[in-house]
Design an enzyme around this catalytic site. Sequence first.
Site, mmCIF file in Angstrom:
data_model
loop_
_atom_site.group_PDB
_atom_site.id
_atom_site.type_symbol
_atom_site.label_atom_id
_atom_site.label_comp_id
_atom_site.label_asym_id
_atom_site.label_seq_id
_atom_site.Cartn_x
_atom_site.Cartn_y
_atom_site.Cartn_z
ATOM 1 N N LYS A 31 -0.515 0.110 4.021
ATOM 2 C CA LYS A 31 0.215 0.289 5.118
ATOM 3 C C LYS A 31 1.909 -0.293 4.207
ATOM 4 O O LYS A 31 2.951 0.459 5.132
ATOM 5 C CB LYS A 31 0.007 -0.857 6.261
ATOM 6 C CG LYS A 31 -0.904 -0.119 7.018
ATOM 7 C CD LYS A 31 -2.199 -0.662 8.421
ATOM 8 C CE LYS A 31 -1.950 -2.621 8.343
ATOM 9 N NZ LYS A 31 -2.756 -2.833 7.455
ATOM 10 N N ARG A 66 -2.995 -4.564 18.589
ATOM 11 C CA ARG A 66 -4.099 -4.241 17.989
ATOM 12 C C ARG A 66 -5.531 -4.641 19.048
ATOM 13 O O ARG A 66 -6.526 -4.393 19.087
ATOM 14 C CB ARG A 66 -4.197 -5.650 17.508
ATOM 15 C CG ARG A 66 -3.799 -6.326 16.646
ATOM 16 C CD ARG A 66 -3.688 -7.610 15.934
ATOM 17 N NE ARG A 66 -3.154 -8.341 14.913
ATOM 18 C CZ ARG A 66 -3.801 -7.873 13.777
ATOM 19 N NH1 ARG A 66 -4.539 -7.386 13.531
ATOM 20 N NH2 ARG A 66 -2.495 -7.940 12.811
ATOM 21 N N ARG A 118 -7.669 -7.504 -7.703
ATOM 22 C CA ARG A 118 -5.707 -7.431 -7.797
ATOM 23 C C ARG A 118 -5.626 -8.818 -8.068
ATOM 24 O O ARG A 118 -6.132 -9.926 -7.863
ATOM 25 C CB ARG A 118 -4.940 -7.457 -6.222
ATOM 26 C CG ARG A 118 -5.064 -6.419 -5.586
ATOM 27 C CD ARG A 118 -4.495 -5.893 -4.638
ATOM 28 N NE ARG A 118 -5.011 -7.260 -3.601
ATOM 29 C CZ ARG A 118 -4.485 -6.825 -1.645
ATOM 30 N NH1 ARG A 118 -4.052 -5.920 -1.657
ATOM 31 N NH2 ARG A 118 -5.174 -7.625 -1.414
ATOM 32 N N ARG A 136 -5.117 -14.928 -4.745
ATOM 33 C CA ARG A 136 -4.861 -14.752 -4.008
ATOM 34 C C ARG A 136 -6.602 -15.198 -3.112
ATOM 35 O O ARG A 136 -7.642 -14.564 -3.412
ATOM 36 C CB ARG A 136 -4.635 -13.636 -2.834
ATOM 37 C CG ARG A 136 -3.123 -13.502 -2.676
ATOM 38 C CD ARG A 136 -2.613 -12.200 -1.903
ATOM 39 N NE ARG A 136 -3.558 -12.243 -0.278
ATOM 40 C CZ ARG A 136 -3.057 -11.275 0.838
ATOM 41 N NH1 ARG A 136 -2.318 -10.630 0.816
ATOM 42 N NH2 ARG A 136 -3.873 -11.783 1.590
ATOM 43 N N ARG A 150 -12.938 -8.898 7.341
ATOM 44 C CA ARG A 150 -11.293 -8.744 8.075
ATOM 45 C C ARG A 150 -11.407 -6.850 8.375
ATOM 46 O O ARG A 150 -11.522 -6.560 9.211
ATOM 47 C CB ARG A 150 -10.067 -8.896 7.037
ATOM 48 C CG ARG A 150 -9.562 -10.025 6.800
ATOM 49 C CD ARG A 150 -8.749 -10.677 5.304
ATOM 50 N NE ARG A 150 -7.926 -9.541 5.042
ATOM 51 C CZ ARG A 150 -7.822 -10.423 3.454
ATOM 52 N NH1 ARG A 150 -8.384 -10.436 2.753
ATOM 53 N NH2 ARG A 150 -6.708 -8.964 2.769
#
Length: 215
Positions: free
Chosen positions: A13, A88, A127, A161, A172
């Site tokens: 996004k 949301r 990542r 992260r 999530r």
Amino acid sequence: MNIILLGPPGAGKGTQAARLVEHHGMRQLSTGDMLRAAVKAETPVGLEAKAVMERGELVSDEIVSKLIDAELTAMGPDVGAIFDGYPRTAAQAEQLDAILARHGRQLDHVIELDVDEDALVERIIGRFTCATCGAGYHDVYKQPHEAHTCDKCGGHDFKRRPDDNEETVRTRMAEYRAKTAPILPLYDARDIVTRVDGMADIDEVTAEIEAVLAS
């Protein structure tokens, strides 16, 4: 043009919103970013939100609505809005309709980046970034040209992260599905939802979104 970008964390996004900002002069309205900016600037709504957060409470829909209302006022009527991370819930969707109406706007498109959960988990947990300049890499898809050396700055320190692990990512994603479940039928009923293959090449995703906006 006012659109909502939907998709779980890691779906792309942010990348697609940045391209819309660059190509169309739209404004990305991320509630998290707006909240942090308002708190830092100590605006009236920022101070209100800060007091709530210092009490360890969640920021209310009313405060979020005030943030969006203020941002739309500052933007002016000719600038398109990209809503990222909001609404949301069904209640927030109704509030957004009311806010847009007050500004003489309407929601034109809801674009959901459709992803394969297992593939997305692989994308996210692989990542890592250069600790010096922040350049992004991936274990599978984008290794530095020279091992252990950043292509951009030549640095040798990299970081990940702490929440880019499989358990956190799947949690999530489950939260995303639970929260968006009540929203999509509302917009499906208006025939303004388009699902785009979020696992496609970034340029292909951009092209699909551009086709939606041109329709």
